[in-house]
Design a protein around this motif. Structure first.
Motif, PDB file in Angstrom:
ATOM      1  N   THR A   1       4.409 -12.400  -6.564  1.00  0.00           N
ATOM      2  CA  THR A   1       3.743 -11.448  -7.430  1.00  0.00           C
ATOM      3  C   THR A   1       2.441 -12.013  -7.963  1.00  0.00           C
ATOM      4  OG1 THR A   1       3.866 -10.213  -9.498  1.00  0.00           O
ATOM      5  CG2 THR A   1       5.201 -12.204  -9.348  1.00  0.00           C
ATOM      6  N   ALA A   2       1.440 -11.136  -8.041  1.00  0.00           N
ATOM      7  CA  ALA A   2       0.174 -11.532  -8.640  1.00  0.00           C
ATOM      8  C   ALA A   2       0.172 -11.152 -10.109  1.00  0.00           C
ATOM      9  CB  ALA A   2      -0.973 -10.840  -7.937  1.00  0.00           C
ATOM     10  N   ARG A   3       1.179 -10.408 -10.494  1.00  0.00           N
ATOM     11  CA  ARG A   3       1.118  -9.807 -11.818  1.00  0.00           C
ATOM     12  C   ARG A   3       1.421 -10.794 -12.936  1.00  0.00           C
ATOM     13  NH1 ARG A   3       4.603  -4.512  -9.981  1.00  0.00           N
ATOM     14  NH2 ARG A   3       3.505  -4.256  -8.016  1.00  0.00           N
ATOM     15  N   GLY A   4       2.153 -11.856 -12.601  1.00  0.00           N
ATOM     16  CA  GLY A   4       2.510 -12.819 -13.621  1.00  0.00           C
ATOM     17  C   GLY A   4       3.407 -12.206 -14.674  1.00  0.00           C
ATOM     18  N   GLU A   5       4.009 -11.086 -14.322  1.00  0.00           N
ATOM     19  CA  GLU A   5       4.857 -10.383 -15.276  1.00  0.00           C
ATOM     20  C   GLU A   5       6.288 -10.854 -15.119  1.00  0.00           C
ATOM     21  OE1 GLU A   5       4.602  -7.029 -16.964  1.00  0.00           O
ATOM     22  OE2 GLU A   5       2.428  -7.213 -17.168  1.00  0.00           O
ATOM     23  N   GLU A   6       6.833 -11.357 -16.229  1.00  0.00           N
ATOM     24  CA  GLU A   6       8.188 -11.861 -16.172  1.00  0.00           C
ATOM     25  C   GLU A   6       9.185 -10.749 -15.817  1.00  0.00           C
ATOM     26  OE1 GLU A   6      10.792 -14.996 -18.686  1.00  0.00           O
ATOM     27  OE2 GLU A   6      10.311 -13.125 -19.667  1.00  0.00           O
ATOM     28  N   THR A   7       8.894  -9.545 -16.284  1.00  0.00           N
ATOM     29  CA  THR A   7       9.803  -8.421 -16.025  1.00  0.00           C
ATOM     30  C   THR A   7      10.042  -8.223 -14.535  1.00  0.00           C
ATOM     31  OG1 THR A   7       8.538  -7.433 -17.797  1.00  0.00           O
ATOM     32  CG2 THR A   7      10.266  -6.082 -16.820  1.00  0.00           C
ATOM     33  N   ASP A   8       8.953  -8.224 -13.748  1.00  0.00           N
ATOM     34  CA  ASP A   8       9.086  -8.053 -12.299  1.00  0.00           C
ATOM     35  C   ASP A   8       9.960  -9.138 -11.698  1.00  0.00           C
ATOM     36  OD1 ASP A   8       7.589  -5.823 -12.096  1.00  0.00           O
ATOM     37  OD2 ASP A   8       5.722  -6.863 -11.586  1.00  0.00           O
TER      38      ASP A   8
ATOM     39  N   PRO B   1       0.809  -1.228   0.000  1.00  0.00           N
ATOM     40  CA  PRO B   1       0.000   0.000   0.000  1.00  0.00           C
ATOM     41  C   PRO B   1       0.841   1.276   0.000  1.00  0.00           C
ATOM     42  CG  PRO B   1      -0.470  -1.343   1.952  1.00  0.00           C
ATOM     43  CD  PRO B   1       0.567  -2.068   1.173  1.00  0.00           C
ATOM     44  N   ASP B   2       2.027   1.223   0.595  1.00  0.00           N
ATOM     45  CA  ASP B   2       2.824   2.447   0.710  1.00  0.00           C
ATOM     46  C   ASP B   2       4.121   2.381  -0.078  1.00  0.00           C
ATOM     47  OD1 ASP B   2       3.875   0.468   2.313  1.00  0.00           O
ATOM     48  OD2 ASP B   2       4.606   1.852   3.831  1.00  0.00           O
ATOM     49  N   GLY B   3       4.224   1.445  -1.018  1.00  0.00           N
ATOM     50  CA  GLY B   3       5.461   1.404  -1.808  1.00  0.00           C
ATOM     51  C   GLY B   3       5.574   0.134  -2.628  1.00  0.00           C
ATOM     52  N   GLU B   4       6.600   0.108  -3.478  1.00  0.00           N
ATOM     53  CA  GLU B   4       6.846  -1.035  -4.342  1.00  0.00           C
ATOM     54  C   GLU B   4       7.725  -2.055  -3.629  1.00  0.00           C
ATOM     55  OE1 GLU B   4       6.137  -1.915  -7.635  1.00  0.00           O
ATOM     56  OE2 GLU B   4       4.556  -0.408  -7.438  1.00  0.00           O
ATOM     57  N   GLY B   5       7.329  -3.329  -3.717  1.00  0.00           N
ATOM     58  CA  GLY B   5       8.137  -4.388  -3.128  1.00  0.00           C
ATOM     59  C   GLY B   5       9.565  -4.412  -3.650  1.00  0.00           C
ATOM     60  N   LEU B   6       9.738  -4.064  -4.938  1.00  0.00           N
ATOM     61  CA  LEU B   6      11.088  -4.091  -5.507  1.00  0.00           C
ATOM     62  C   LEU B   6      11.989  -3.044  -4.841  1.00  0.00           C
ATOM     63  CD1 LEU B   6      10.367  -4.686  -9.316  1.00  0.00           C
ATOM     64  CD2 LEU B   6      11.238  -6.337  -7.652  1.00  0.00           C
ATOM     65  N   ASP B   7      11.390  -1.907  -4.448  1.00  0.00           N
ATOM     66  CA  ASP B   7      12.180  -0.906  -3.711  1.00  0.00           C
ATOM     67  C   ASP B   7      12.554  -1.423  -2.326  1.00  0.00           C
ATOM     68  OD1 ASP B   7      12.068   0.905  -5.815  1.00  0.00           O
ATOM     69  OD2 ASP B   7      10.190   1.781  -5.119  1.00  0.00           O
ATOM     70  N   VAL B   8      11.611  -2.143  -1.709  1.00  0.00           N
ATOM     71  CA  VAL B   8      11.897  -2.737  -0.406  1.00  0.00           C
ATOM     72  C   VAL B   8      13.050  -3.731  -0.527  1.00  0.00           C
ATOM     73  CG1 VAL B   8      10.982  -4.174   1.453  1.00  0.00           C
ATOM     74  CG2 VAL B   8       9.516  -2.451   0.376  1.00  0.00           C
ATOM     75  N   LEU B   9      13.013  -4.548  -1.591  1.00  0.00           N
ATOM     76  CA  LEU B   9      14.078  -5.526  -1.823  1.00  0.00           C
ATOM     77  C   LEU B   9      15.433  -4.830  -1.948  1.00  0.00           C
ATOM     78  CD1 LEU B   9      15.125  -8.366  -2.503  1.00  0.00           C
ATOM     79  CD2 LEU B   9      14.329  -8.018  -4.852  1.00  0.00           C
ATOM     80  N   ARG B  10      15.450  -3.741  -2.697  1.00  0.00           N
ATOM     81  CA  ARG B  10      16.678  -2.961  -2.859  1.00  0.00           C
ATOM     82  C   ARG B  10      17.195  -2.500  -1.498  1.00  0.00           C
ATOM     83  NH1 ARG B  10      14.425   0.200  -6.786  1.00  0.00           N
ATOM     84  NH2 ARG B  10      14.971  -0.915  -8.671  1.00  0.00           N
ATOM     85  N   GLU B  11      16.287  -2.015  -0.657  1.00  0.00           N
ATOM     86  CA  GLU B  11      16.689  -1.554   0.680  1.00  0.00           C
ATOM     87  C   GLU B  11      17.218  -2.701   1.531  1.00  0.00           C
ATOM     88  OE1 GLU B  11      13.611   0.590   2.732  1.00  0.00           O
ATOM     89  OE2 GLU B  11      13.186   1.808   0.961  1.00  0.00           O
TER      90      GLU B  11
END
Ligand code: CA
Length: 216
Positions: free
Chosen positions: A76-83, A53-63
């Motif tokens: 991921t629910a997106r099923g997007e290979e890019t993510d 809700p307050d940010g992107e998981g990928l940014d959290v991973l970076r941190e």
């Protein structure tokens, strides 16, 4: 074994936490990106939702990766290979696509824990791979690797000169039921070559896989 579940959707985290506990994995839980870093203490593995809700998981991973090499599984629910590819490049150890089964996730968590335990130190020429400390040096230089780059290099360094097939590398480094594309492996090899700064060290065996050049 303690897992931190980072997930904002109660219809996901409630059954997930109950299921992990049933599988013998202690869990703690946060729902917001800003809560993750403070919750990492004593955690053996993080399951990270990418849409918070307050940010992107990928940014959290970076941190997380700036301060910790705790294993991270992205969900991921997106099923997007890019993510997924970005997540793996940022140092995630594995991923699951929603909806996933708790039993499968518990198996992946155990596989990651197994790979991290009691693995001997490995050595090859100027390259030194210390599995206990998860450190890599080239000569006197320490080389900073992501968790997956480390795992991949550690497998190759087990037997310098031996060709490891793409399938074996997938199975050993990612998961026995990995269904990703070859691109992820090639991305990791490319980035390893760059970081090790020796283009001859990891050799491509066309149509088969890769090997670590053995010093003659
Ligand atoms: Ca979410």
């Amino acid at each position: 074994m303690k897992a931190l579940v980072v997930e904002d959707d109660p219809s996901v985290f409630e059954p997930l936490i109950a299921g992990l506990e049933r599988n013998g994995i202690d869990t703690s839980h946060v729902a917001y990106a800003t809560q993750v870093l403070a919750a990492l203490r004593g955690v053996d593995v993080v399951l990270l939702d990418l849409g918070l809700p307050d940010g992107e998981g990928l940014d959290v991973l970076r941190e997380i990766r700036q301060t910790s090499d705790v294993p991270v599984i992205i969900a991921t629910a997106r099923g997007e290979e890019t993510d997924r590819i970005i997540g793996l490049e940022l140092g995630a150890d594995d991923y699951v696509v929603k909806p996933f089964s708790v039993r499968e996730l518990a198996a992946r968590i155990r596989a990651i824990a197994r790979r991290r335990r009691n693995e001997p130190q490995l050595q090859s020429s100027a390259l030194n791979v210390d599995r206990n400390r998860r450190r890599v040096t080239m000569g006197d230089q320490e080389v900073e690797l992501t968790a997956k780059e480390f795992d991949l290099l550690a497998v190759l360094a087990e037997e310098p000169g031996r060709v490891f097939t793409r399938q074996e590398l997938f199975t050993r480094v990612w998961d026995p039921v990995w269904v990703g594309t070859g691109k992820t492996l090639d991305v990791h090899i490319g980035s390893l070559r760059k970081k090790l700064d020796d283009p001859e060290l990891i050799q491509t065996v066309r149509g088969v896989g890769y090997r670590l050049n053995s010093p003659e």
